[in-house]
Write a protein that holds these residues in place. Structure first.
Motif, PDB file in Angstrom:
ATOM      1  N   ILE A  31       3.129   5.431  -3.326  1.00 45.97           N
ATOM      2  CA  ILE A  31       3.914   5.480  -4.559  1.00 45.97           C
ATOM      3  C   ILE A  31       3.256   4.668  -5.669  1.00 45.97           C
ATOM      4  CG2 ILE A  31       6.080   4.667  -5.613  1.00 45.97           C
ATOM      5  CD1 ILE A  31       7.550   5.877  -3.288  1.00 45.97           C
ATOM      6  N   MET A  32       2.736   3.502  -5.338  1.00 46.34           N
ATOM      7  CA  MET A  32       2.071   2.686  -6.358  1.00 46.34           C
ATOM      8  C   MET A  32       0.876   3.437  -6.952  1.00 46.34           C
ATOM      9  SD  MET A  32       3.680  -0.261  -6.788  1.00 46.34           S
ATOM     10  CE  MET A  32       2.553  -1.547  -7.315  1.00 46.34           C
ATOM     11  N   LEU A  33       0.096   4.130  -6.116  1.00 44.41           N
ATOM     12  CA  LEU A  33      -1.030   4.920  -6.614  1.00 44.41           C
ATOM     13  C   LEU A  33      -0.547   6.038  -7.539  1.00 44.41           C
ATOM     14  CD1 LEU A  33      -3.341   5.264  -3.467  1.00 44.41           C
ATOM     15  CD2 LEU A  33      -3.769   3.909  -5.528  1.00 44.41           C
ATOM     16  N   SER A  34       0.531   6.700  -7.161  1.00 43.36           N
ATOM     17  CA  SER A  34       1.086   7.774  -7.990  1.00 43.36           C
ATOM     18  C   SER A  34       1.548   7.244  -9.340  1.00 43.36           C
ATOM     19  CB  SER A  34       2.259   8.461  -7.284  1.00 43.36           C
ATOM     20  OG  SER A  34       1.833   9.120  -6.122  1.00 43.36           O
ATOM     21  N   LEU A  35       2.255   6.111  -9.334  1.00 44.77           N
ATOM     22  CA  LEU A  35       2.739   5.514 -10.584  1.00 44.77           C
ATOM     23  C   LEU A  35       1.577   5.048 -11.461  1.00 44.77           C
ATOM     24  CD1 LEU A  35       5.742   3.436  -9.200  1.00 44.77           C
ATOM     25  CD2 LEU A  35       5.863   5.554 -10.518  1.00 44.77           C
ATOM     26  N   GLU A  36       0.588   4.459 -10.831  1.00 50.78           N
ATOM     27  CA  GLU A  36      -0.587   3.978 -11.570  1.00 50.78           C
ATOM     28  C   GLU A  36      -1.331   5.144 -12.211  1.00 50.78           C
ATOM     29  OE1 GLU A  36      -2.268   1.062 -13.259  1.00 50.78           O
ATOM     30  OE2 GLU A  36      -1.193   0.380 -11.492  1.00 50.78           O
ATOM     31  N   SER A  37      -1.431   6.249 -11.497  1.00 46.55           N
ATOM     32  CA  SER A  37      -2.212   7.397 -11.992  1.00 46.55           C
ATOM     33  C   SER A  37      -1.615   8.033 -13.246  1.00 46.55           C
ATOM     34  CB  SER A  37      -2.368   8.447 -10.887  1.00 46.55           C
ATOM     35  OG  SER A  37      -1.155   9.139 -10.676  1.00 46.55           O
ATOM     36  N   ILE A  38      -0.329   7.840 -13.495  1.00 44.92           N
ATOM     37  CA  ILE A  38       0.286   8.415 -14.707  1.00 44.92           C
ATOM     38  C   ILE A  38       0.576   7.354 -15.780  1.00 44.92           C
ATOM     39  CG2 ILE A  38       1.231  10.417 -13.497  1.00 44.92           C
ATOM     40  CD1 ILE A  38       3.985   9.014 -13.623  1.00 44.92           C
ATOM     41  N   LYS A  82      11.451  -3.072  -4.320  1.00 39.01           N
ATOM     42  CA  LYS A  82      11.551  -3.064  -5.781  1.00 39.01           C
ATOM     43  C   LYS A  82      10.161  -2.921  -6.393  1.00 39.01           C
ATOM     44  CE  LYS A  82      15.908  -4.869  -6.286  1.00 39.01           C
ATOM     45  NZ  LYS A  82      16.973  -4.175  -6.900  1.00 39.01           N
ATOM     46  N   ILE A  83      10.079  -2.000  -7.358  1.00 34.63           N
ATOM     47  CA  ILE A  83       8.873  -1.827  -8.153  1.00 34.63           C
ATOM     48  C   ILE A  83       9.296  -2.004  -9.608  1.00 34.63           C
ATOM     49  CG2 ILE A  83       7.034  -0.256  -8.840  1.00 34.63           C
ATOM     50  CD1 ILE A  83       7.341   1.084  -6.073  1.00 34.63           C
ATOM     51  N   HIS A  84       8.658  -2.961 -10.291  1.00 31.55           N
ATOM     52  CA  HIS A  84       8.993  -3.273 -11.677  1.00 31.55           C
ATOM     53  C   HIS A  84       8.000  -2.605 -12.619  1.00 31.55           C
ATOM     54  CE1 HIS A  84      11.653  -6.229  -9.989  1.00 31.55           C
ATOM     55  NE2 HIS A  84      10.670  -6.979  -9.535  1.00 31.55           N
ATOM     56  N   CYS A  85       8.507  -2.073 -13.718  1.00 35.97           N
ATOM     57  CA  CYS A  85       7.667  -1.503 -14.776  1.00 35.97           C
ATOM     58  C   CYS A  85       8.235  -1.945 -16.121  1.00 35.97           C
ATOM     59  CB  CYS A  85       7.678   0.024 -14.736  1.00 35.97           C
ATOM     60  SG  CYS A  85       7.018   0.766 -13.237  1.00 35.97           S
ATOM     61  N   LYS A  86       7.356  -2.104 -17.094  1.00 33.55           N
ATOM     62  CA  LYS A  86       7.823  -2.358 -18.450  1.00 33.55           C
ATOM     63  C   LYS A  86       8.608  -1.129 -18.897  1.00 33.55           C
ATOM     64  CE  LYS A  86       3.826  -5.178 -19.660  1.00 33.55           C
ATOM     65  NZ  LYS A  86       2.614  -5.241 -20.491  1.00 33.55           N
ATOM     66  N   ILE A 104       7.452  13.938  -9.236  1.00 33.80           N
ATOM     67  CA  ILE A 104       6.359  13.583  -8.318  1.00 33.80           C
ATOM     68  C   ILE A 104       6.931  13.140  -6.976  1.00 33.80           C
ATOM     69  CG2 ILE A 104       4.559  11.858  -7.880  1.00 33.80           C
ATOM     70  CD1 ILE A 104       3.955  11.986 -10.943  1.00 33.80           C
ATOM     71  N   LEU A 105       7.944  12.278  -7.019  1.00 27.14           N
ATOM     72  CA  LEU A 105       8.535  11.764  -5.781  1.00 27.14           C
ATOM     73  C   LEU A 105       9.261  12.863  -5.006  1.00 27.14           C
ATOM     74  CD1 LEU A 105       9.821   8.315  -7.043  1.00 27.14           C
ATOM     75  CD2 LEU A 105       7.779   8.788  -5.692  1.00 27.14           C
ATOM     76  N   GLU A 106       9.939  13.748  -5.695  1.00 26.29           N
ATOM     77  CA  GLU A 106      10.619  14.850  -5.009  1.00 26.29           C
ATOM     78  C   GLU A 106       9.622  15.777  -4.318  1.00 26.29           C
ATOM     79  OE1 GLU A 106      13.082  16.267  -8.224  1.00 26.29           O
ATOM     80  OE2 GLU A 106      14.684  14.846  -7.701  1.00 26.29           O
ATOM     81  N   LYS A 107       8.441  15.959  -4.901  1.00 27.78           N
ATOM     82  CA  LYS A 107       7.390  16.750  -4.247  1.00 27.78           C
ATOM     83  C   LYS A 107       6.876  16.056  -2.996  1.00 27.78           C
ATOM     84  CE  LYS A 107       5.889  19.225  -8.339  1.00 27.78           C
ATOM     85  NZ  LYS A 107       4.934  19.316  -9.425  1.00 27.78           N
ATOM     86  N   LYS A 108       7.049  14.737  -2.932  1.00 21.34           N
ATOM     87  CA  LYS A 108       6.664  13.963  -1.744  1.00 21.34           C
ATOM     88  C   LYS A 108       7.846  13.835  -0.774  1.00 21.34           C
ATOM     89  CE  LYS A 108       3.326  11.166  -4.303  1.00 21.34           C
ATOM     90  NZ  LYS A 108       2.052  11.267  -3.637  1.00 21.34           N
ATOM     91  N   LYS A 167      13.633   8.053   1.521  1.00 26.38           N
ATOM     92  CA  LYS A 167      13.072   8.947   2.534  1.00 26.38           C
ATOM     93  C   LYS A 167      12.947   8.160   3.825  1.00 26.38           C
ATOM     94  CE  LYS A 167       8.636  10.226   2.459  1.00 26.38           C
ATOM     95  NZ  LYS A 167       7.399  10.998   2.184  1.00 26.38           N
ATOM     96  N   ASP A 168      13.454   8.717   4.903  1.00 24.64           N
ATOM     97  CA  ASP A 168      13.359   8.092   6.223  1.00 24.64           C
ATOM     98  C   ASP A 168      13.800   6.628   6.190  1.00 24.64           C
ATOM     99  OD1 ASP A 168      12.409  10.537   7.211  1.00 24.64           O
ATOM    100  OD2 ASP A 168      10.337  10.006   6.756  1.00 24.64           O
ATOM    101  N   PHE A 169      12.872   5.710   6.491  1.00 26.99           N
ATOM    102  CA  PHE A 169      13.206   4.281   6.594  1.00 26.99           C
ATOM    103  C   PHE A 169      12.934   3.524   5.302  1.00 26.99           C
ATOM    104  CE2 PHE A 169      11.079   5.708  10.536  1.00 26.99           C
ATOM    105  CZ  PHE A 169      12.190   5.755  11.359  1.00 26.99           C
ATOM    106  N   VAL A 170      12.733   4.249   4.196  1.00 30.41           N
ATOM    107  CA  VAL A 170      12.273   3.605   2.972  1.00 30.41           C
ATOM    108  C   VAL A 170      13.226   3.896   1.810  1.00 30.41           C
ATOM    109  CG1 VAL A 170      10.297   3.317   1.444  1.00 30.41           C
ATOM    110  CG2 VAL A 170       9.916   4.048   3.774  1.00 30.41           C
ATOM    111  N   CYS A 171      13.516   2.854   1.027  1.00 32.40           N
ATOM    112  CA  CYS A 171      14.289   3.009  -0.207  1.00 32.40           C
ATOM    113  C   CYS A 171      13.569   2.225  -1.296  1.00 32.40           C
ATOM    114  CB  CYS A 171      15.712   2.489  -0.036  1.00 32.40           C
ATOM    115  SG  CYS A 171      16.679   2.621  -1.557  1.00 32.40           S
ATOM    116  N   PHE A 172      13.073   2.949  -2.288  1.00 34.52           N
ATOM    117  CA  PHE A 172      12.394   2.325  -3.417  1.00 34.52           C
ATOM    118  C   PHE A 172      13.318   2.296  -4.619  1.00 34.52           C
ATOM    119  CE2 PHE A 172       8.912   4.013  -0.894  1.00 34.52           C
ATOM    120  CZ  PHE A 172       8.052   2.939  -0.864  1.00 34.52           C
TER     121      PHE A 172
END
Length: 185
Positions: free
Chosen positions: A26-33, A61-65, A79-83, A102-107
């Motif tokens: 997810i971090m790579l996906s967010l960084e790429s856009i 938790k992922i923080h963004c400006k 993007i996340l729904e496609k994943k 998704k599964d064991f993860v909540c972002f």
């Protein structure tokens, strides 16, 4: 009203490995856009204190400006729904975020607004300078971006970040200054 006290659930090694891999993805996906994500909360606490994810932490938790995240919020959800994440979007001022499960993860990918002195969202705040630049930390051999001064962030957010506290009551381990008046009488 405080949460009911109780023991925290402990994650298995396979669950931690899944969470770490998904976080990196997810971090790579967010960084790429261009969202410029930063890890915080229990993920950064675990990395700095134990060198890994905390076994009892569940949400990531992922923080963004705000100025980076808000224009991209729908694109990120797509993007996340496609994943294969189930996404919930919050677009009201001050609580803009995406919850992705998704599964064991909540972002929780959160927008932090700038008021000149602090970065804030809902009832929380951080010194503005912590989000002006980013620093790289390592989790399971993968590089992740975080706040410019991870120790200053942890000291701002947690009472005694070096000492593990087994509690689900935030008042026992988070600093009141992090919460913008939430616990004031």
């Amino acid at each position: 009203m405080p949460r009911k006290k109780g023991k925290c659930k402990i994650a298995s090694e396979s669950v931690l490995a899944t969470r770490a891999a998904e976080l990196h993805n997810i971090m790579l996906s967010l960084e790429s856009i261009g969202a410029q994500p930063m890890i915080g909360g229990n993920v950064l606490l675990g990395i700095m204190r134990e060198g890994d994810l905390l076994r009892h932490g569940t949400g990531i938790k992922i923080h963004c400006k705000a100025e980076k995240l808000i224009p991209l919020i729908d694109k990120i959800a797509n993007i996340l729904e496609k994943k294969e994440y189930e996404c919930e979007l919050f677009k009201d001022k001050g609580i803009e975020k995406i919850i992705a499960r998704k599964d064991f993860v909540c972002f929780e990918i959160e927008a932090w607004h700038d008021d000149g002195k602090y970065r804030w969202r809902w009832k929380t705040q951080l010194p503005r300078e912590l989000m002006e630049n980013r620093k790289v930390v390592s989790l399971r051999g993968q590089s992740l971006q975080t706040f410019s001064n991870p120790i200053a962030y942890l000291e701002w957010r947690y009472k005694t970040w070096q000492t593990p506290i087994n509690s689900t009551d935030r008042r026992e381990y988070e600093n009141q200054i992090y919460w913008r008046g939430m616990w004031q009488k």
